[in-house]
Design a protein around this motif. Structure first.
Motif, PDB file in Angstrom:
ATOM      1  N   GLU A 116      22.047  14.538 107.813  1.00  0.00           N
ATOM      2  CA  GLU A 116      21.681  14.239 109.194  1.00  0.00           C
ATOM      3  C   GLU A 116      21.659  12.731 109.438  1.00  0.00           C
ATOM      4  OE1 GLU A 116      18.005  14.966 112.354  1.00  0.00           O
ATOM      5  OE2 GLU A 116      17.834  15.662 110.287  1.00  0.00           O
ATOM      6  N   ILE A 117      22.219  12.332 110.569  1.00  0.00           N
ATOM      7  CA  ILE A 117      22.189  10.936 110.992  1.00  0.00           C
ATOM      8  C   ILE A 117      21.329  10.835 112.243  1.00  0.00           C
ATOM      9  CG2 ILE A 117      23.551   8.946 111.713  1.00  0.00           C
ATOM     10  CD1 ILE A 117      25.956  10.245 110.326  1.00  0.00           C
ATOM     11  N   ASN A 118      20.301  10.011 112.181  1.00  0.00           N
ATOM     12  CA  ASN A 118      19.409   9.797 113.315  1.00  0.00           C
ATOM     13  C   ASN A 118      19.824   8.554 114.075  1.00  0.00           C
ATOM     14  OD1 ASN A 118      17.145  11.839 112.536  1.00  0.00           O
ATOM     15  ND2 ASN A 118      17.513  10.652 110.677  1.00  0.00           N
ATOM     16  N   ARG A 119      19.642   8.586 115.380  1.00  0.00           N
ATOM     17  CA  ARG A 119      19.935   7.403 116.199  1.00  0.00           C
ATOM     18  C   ARG A 119      18.724   7.103 117.073  1.00  0.00           C
ATOM     19  NH1 ARG A 119      25.649   6.636 118.496  1.00  0.00           N
ATOM     20  NH2 ARG A 119      25.689   4.465 117.835  1.00  0.00           N
ATOM     21  N   ILE A 120      18.233   5.861 117.008  1.00  0.00           N
ATOM     22  CA  ILE A 120      17.081   5.452 117.800  1.00  0.00           C
ATOM     23  C   ILE A 120      17.341   4.069 118.376  1.00  0.00           C
ATOM     24  CG2 ILE A 120      15.412   6.779 116.419  1.00  0.00           C
ATOM     25  CD1 ILE A 120      14.734   4.124 114.978  1.00  0.00           C
ATOM     26  N   THR A 121      16.523   3.665 119.328  1.00  0.00           N
ATOM     27  CA  THR A 121      16.512   2.269 119.756  1.00  0.00           C
ATOM     28  C   THR A 121      15.525   1.546 118.847  1.00  0.00           C
ATOM     29  OG1 THR A 121      14.781   2.709 121.397  1.00  0.00           O
ATOM     30  CG2 THR A 121      17.079   2.839 122.141  1.00  0.00           C
ATOM     31  N   PRO A 122      15.694   0.245 118.642  1.00  0.00           N
ATOM     32  CA  PRO A 122      14.830  -0.465 117.694  1.00  0.00           C
ATOM     33  C   PRO A 122      13.338  -0.312 117.958  1.00  0.00           C
ATOM     34  CG  PRO A 122      16.708  -1.827 118.249  1.00  0.00           C
ATOM     35  CD  PRO A 122      16.775  -0.622 119.152  1.00  0.00           C
ATOM     36  N   ASP A 123      12.940  -0.246 119.215  1.00  0.00           N
ATOM     37  CA  ASP A 123      11.510  -0.191 119.517  1.00  0.00           C
ATOM     38  C   ASP A 123      10.901   1.199 119.377  1.00  0.00           C
ATOM     39  OD1 ASP A 123      12.666   0.987 121.693  1.00  0.00           O
ATOM     40  OD2 ASP A 123      11.877  -0.428 123.178  1.00  0.00           O
ATOM     41  N   GLU A 124      11.695   2.175 118.936  1.00  0.00           N
ATOM     42  CA  GLU A 124      11.190   3.540 118.798  1.00  0.00           C
ATOM     43  C   GLU A 124      10.487   3.792 117.466  1.00  0.00           C
ATOM     44  OE1 GLU A 124      13.474   7.065 120.118  1.00  0.00           O
ATOM     45  OE2 GLU A 124      15.012   5.616 120.703  1.00  0.00           O
ATOM     46  N   CYS A 135      21.197   3.476 113.654  1.00  0.00           N
ATOM     47  CA  CYS A 135      21.494   4.776 113.064  1.00  0.00           C
ATOM     48  C   CYS A 135      21.035   4.756 111.609  1.00  0.00           C
ATOM     49  CB  CYS A 135      22.990   5.059 113.124  1.00  0.00           C
ATOM     50  SG  CYS A 135      23.704   4.893 114.780  1.00  0.00           S
ATOM     51  N   TYR A 136      20.522   5.889 111.139  1.00  0.00           N
ATOM     52  CA  TYR A 136      20.082   5.903 109.756  1.00  0.00           C
ATOM     53  C   TYR A 136      20.118   7.304 109.159  1.00  0.00           C
ATOM     54  CZ  TYR A 136      15.492   7.528 111.478  1.00  0.00           C
ATOM     55  OH  TYR A 136      14.472   8.233 112.061  1.00  0.00           O
ATOM     56  N   MET A 137      20.328   7.323 107.853  1.00  0.00           N
ATOM     57  CA  MET A 137      20.216   8.538 107.054  1.00  0.00           C
ATOM     58  C   MET A 137      19.028   8.355 106.127  1.00  0.00           C
ATOM     59  SD  MET A 137      24.227   9.301 106.071  1.00  0.00           S
ATOM     60  CE  MET A 137      24.337   7.913 104.943  1.00  0.00           C
ATOM     61  N   GLY A 138      18.230   9.392 105.972  1.00  0.00           N
ATOM     62  CA  GLY A 138      17.046   9.283 105.146  1.00  0.00           C
ATOM     63  C   GLY A 138      15.803   9.108 105.993  1.00  0.00           C
ATOM     64  N   LYS A 139      14.861   8.312 105.496  1.00  0.00           N
ATOM     65  CA  LYS A 139      13.579   8.147 106.167  1.00  0.00           C
ATOM     66  C   LYS A 139      13.199   6.680 106.237  1.00  0.00           C
ATOM     67  CE  LYS A 139       8.746   9.649 105.869  1.00  0.00           C
ATOM     68  NZ  LYS A 139       7.747  10.393 105.048  1.00  0.00           N
ATOM     69  N   LEU A 140      12.933   6.199 107.438  1.00  0.00           N
ATOM     70  CA  LEU A 140      12.466   4.821 107.594  1.00  0.00           C
ATOM     71  C   LEU A 140      11.000   4.737 107.189  1.00  0.00           C
ATOM     72  CD1 LEU A 140      14.034   3.850 111.057  1.00  0.00           C
ATOM     73  CD2 LEU A 140      14.882   3.271 108.774  1.00  0.00           C
ATOM     74  N   PRO A 143      27.576  -2.149 107.201  1.00  0.00           N
ATOM     75  CA  PRO A 143      28.272  -2.542 108.426  1.00  0.00           C
ATOM     76  C   PRO A 143      29.149  -1.449 109.022  1.00  0.00           C
ATOM     77  CG  PRO A 143      29.480  -3.362 106.554  1.00  0.00           C
ATOM     78  CD  PRO A 143      28.274  -2.644 105.995  1.00  0.00           C
ATOM     79  N   ASN A 144      29.325  -0.345 108.300  1.00  0.00           N
ATOM     80  CA  ASN A 144      30.293   0.668 108.714  1.00  0.00           C
ATOM     81  C   ASN A 144      29.627   1.828 109.449  1.00  0.00           C
ATOM     82  OD1 ASN A 144      29.781   0.578 105.566  1.00  0.00           O
ATOM     83  ND2 ASN A 144      29.624   2.728 106.222  1.00  0.00           N
ATOM     84  N   GLU A 145      30.435   2.743 109.960  1.00  0.00           N
ATOM     85  CA  GLU A 145      29.926   3.917 110.655  1.00  0.00           C
ATOM     86  C   GLU A 145      29.380   4.927 109.660  1.00  0.00           C
ATOM     87  OE1 GLU A 145      32.830   4.160 114.593  1.00  0.00           O
ATOM     88  OE2 GLU A 145      33.344   5.339 112.803  1.00  0.00           O
ATOM     89  N   LEU A 146      28.116   5.304 109.830  1.00  0.00           N
ATOM     90  CA  LEU A 146      27.569   6.374 108.991  1.00  0.00           C
ATOM     91  C   LEU A 146      28.247   7.693 109.342  1.00  0.00           C
ATOM     92  CD1 LEU A 146      23.757   5.474 109.133  1.00  0.00           C
ATOM     93  CD2 LEU A 146      25.414   4.906 107.349  1.00  0.00           C
ATOM     94  N   PRO A 147      28.476   8.581 108.373  1.00  0.00           N
ATOM     95  CA  PRO A 147      27.925   8.571 107.020  1.00  0.00           C
ATOM     96  C   PRO A 147      28.766   7.846 105.983  1.00  0.00           C
ATOM     97  CG  PRO A 147      29.068  10.629 107.366  1.00  0.00           C
ATOM     98  CD  PRO A 147      29.180   9.858 108.661  1.00  0.00           C
ATOM     99  N   GLY A 150      13.813   6.440 100.872  1.00  0.00           N
ATOM    100  CA  GLY A 150      14.271   5.305 101.653  1.00  0.00           C
ATOM    101  C   GLY A 150      15.334   5.693 102.663  1.00  0.00           C
ATOM    102  N   ALA A 151      16.102   4.716 103.129  1.00  0.00           N
ATOM    103  CA  ALA A 151      17.087   4.983 104.170  1.00  0.00           C
ATOM    104  C   ALA A 151      18.291   4.063 104.043  1.00  0.00           C
ATOM    105  CB  ALA A 151      16.453   4.803 105.546  1.00  0.00           C
ATOM    106  N   VAL A 152      19.418   4.548 104.550  1.00  0.00           N
ATOM    107  CA  VAL A 152      20.625   3.735 104.728  1.00  0.00           C
ATOM    108  C   VAL A 152      20.816   3.567 106.229  1.00  0.00           C
ATOM    109  CG1 VAL A 152      23.105   3.564 104.359  1.00  0.00           C
ATOM    110  CG2 VAL A 152      21.649   4.598 102.599  1.00  0.00           C
ATOM    111  N   VAL A 153      20.927   2.317 106.663  1.00  0.00           N
ATOM    112  CA  VAL A 153      20.879   1.980 108.089  1.00  0.00           C
ATOM    113  C   VAL A 153      22.172   1.298 108.526  1.00  0.00           C
ATOM    114  CG1 VAL A 153      19.696   0.530 109.796  1.00  0.00           C
ATOM    115  CG2 VAL A 153      18.372   1.742 108.058  1.00  0.00           C
ATOM    116  N   SER A 154      22.583   1.562 109.760  1.00  0.00           N
ATOM    117  CA  SER A 154      23.729   0.890 110.365  1.00  0.00           C
ATOM    118  C   SER A 154      23.543   0.854 111.874  1.00  0.00           C
ATOM    119  CB  SER A 154      25.033   1.621 110.016  1.00  0.00           C
ATOM    120  OG  SER A 154      26.139   1.037 110.685  1.00  0.00           O
ATOM    121  N   GLU A 155      24.296  -0.019 112.523  1.00  0.00           N
ATOM    122  CA  GLU A 155      24.320   0.017 113.989  1.00  0.00           C
ATOM    123  C   GLU A 155      25.225   1.129 114.502  1.00  0.00           C
ATOM    124  OE1 GLU A 155      24.364  -3.797 116.380  1.00  0.00           O
ATOM    125  OE2 GLU A 155      24.974  -4.584 114.407  1.00  0.00           O
TER     126      GLU A 155
END
Length: 289
Positions: free
Chosen positions: A2-10, A28-33, A99-103, A122-127
Motif C-alpha cells: 500500500e502507498i499512502n498519500r498525504i499533505t505534509p501538515d497531515e 507518498c510513503y510505504m510503511g509507517k511514519l 526521488p522516484n515514483e513509489l513503489p 519505518g517508512a520509504v518516502v517520496s514526493e
C-alpha cells in the motif's frame, strides 16, 4: 504494498516540511511514519566512503538510534545505507527518502534494505507515486535532498568530498535553519575535504552521539552520567549538574533554579568547566560533556 498519500501538515512527522522553501505538495510513503515527537537525525555522506567513513557512520547511527532518535537518509549507496542498516540493527526507526515514483526503489540493489526498513516499523518516502509521470534525472536527487534535511532536527555529514552532492543537502539544512553536524577527517583525504571546509565555516564538530544530542535533544543524554558526576562534586556543583542533566541549558535560568548566589554559582560553573564536566555551547548555554 500500500502507498499512502498525504499533505505534509497531515502527519506529526512530516509537518515540518510544510514550512521549508519549496515545500512538497504531497508526500507518498510505504510503511509507517513515526508517530512520536522523537528527535530526528539525518545522516548523509559519500557514496564511496573510506573505512573511516564507514566506521564513524555505523557508530553514530547505532548510538543515536539507541538513544531514541529517528534516523533519516536517502537510501543511496554508501553512507546512506550504512547508517540505515546500523540503525535497524540497533532497534531504531528509519525513514528513507527516494526521488522516484513509489513503489519503485532506487537504486534497485537497496530494495531489500527498503523492505527491511518497512518491516521494522519505518517508512520509504517520496514526493511521487506511480501515475504522477515523474521523470527522474540528476536534478531529482537534488530535489530529494531538501526533504532529507527538512524532516530532521539535525543533519550529520560523516564523510564528503569537496565537490559532493552531500554538500547540497548541507546547503538545504542551513537554509532551513537545521543544525548541521560534521565529522572531522584526515586533512590529506579527499573524502574529508568537504567536511573540513564545512567545519571551518562554522558547522558543529561531532565525534560522538552526545555532541548531537546536547544540541537537539539534551534531555536524551544519559541521566546516570549526570548522577554519577553529581555524587563526586560539591553540593553547588551537584545542583548545577542535576539541572543541566534535566535539559536546562541557559546559564541565567540554571542559576535562578539553583537558588545559588551569583558568586557561588559562578565559582561552581567555572570549576565544572575546568574539570571537563560541562562545556559551553555559546551565548551562556551549557551542556554536560
Amino acid at each position: 504494498m500500500e502507498i499512502n498519500r498525504i499533505t505534509p501538515d497531515e502527519h506529526i512527522f512530516s509537518q515540518r516540511l510544510a514550512h521549508i522553501a519549496n515545500p512538497p505538495k504531497s508526500l507518498c510513503y510505504m510503511g509507517k511514519l513515526p508517530e512520536t515527537n522523537a528527535p530526528v537525525v539525518s545522516i548523509v555522506g559519500s557514496r564511496k566512503p573510506s573505512a573511516y567513513g564507514k566506521e564513524v557512520t555505523e557508530r553514530l547511527a547505532t548510538d543515536l538510534a539507541k538513544a531514541g532518535c529517528v534516523i533519516v537518509s536517502g537510501l543511496a549507496l554508501g553512507v546512506d545505507c550504512i547508517a540505515q542498516k546500523a540503525a535497524i540493527e540497533a532497534g531504531g526507526t528509519v525513514v528513507a527518502v527516494v526521488p522516484n515514483e513509489l513503489p519503485d526503489i532506487s537504486p534497485r540493489t537497496n530494495y531489500q534494505l527498503a523492505m527491511s526498513i518497512i518491516e521494522r516499523g519505518g517508512a520509504v518516502v517520496s514526493e511521487w507515486m506511480k501515475g504522477d509521470n515523474k521523470i527522474v534525472n540528476r536534478w531529482s536527487f537534488l530535489e530529494r535532498n531538501r526533504l532529507v534535511s527538512g524532516l530532521a532536527d539535525g543533519i550529520i555529514i560523516t564523510e564528503a568530498a569537496e565537490r559532493s552532492g552531500t554538500l547540497n543537502t548541507a546547503s538545504h539544512a542551513l537554509n532551513q535553519g537545521r543544525d548541521l553536524f560534521v565529522v572531522p577527517g584526515n586533512i590529506t583525504s579527499p573524502l574529508s575535504a568537504g567536511c573540513n571546509t564545512l567545519l571551518k565555516q562554522g558547522a558543529y564538530l561531532v565525534t560522538d552521539a552526545d555532541d548531537v544530542l546536547s544540541i537537539i535533544a539534551p534531555e536524551k543524554l544519559q541521566k546516570d552520567n549526570g548522577q554519577e558526576l553529581a555524587a563526586s562534586a560539591t553540593i553547588e556543583e551537584g545542583i548545577i549538574i542535576k539541572l543541566i542533566s534535566e535539559g536546562l541549558r541557559d546559564g541565567d535560568e540554571i542559576q535562578q533554579k539553583s537558588g545559588l548566589s551569583a558568586s557561588d554559582f559562578a565559582t561552581a560553573l567555572t570549576m565544572l568547566e575546568i574539570n571537563g564536566v560541562i562545556k559551553p555551547l555559546g551565548a551562556n548555554n551549557w551542556t554536560l560533556r
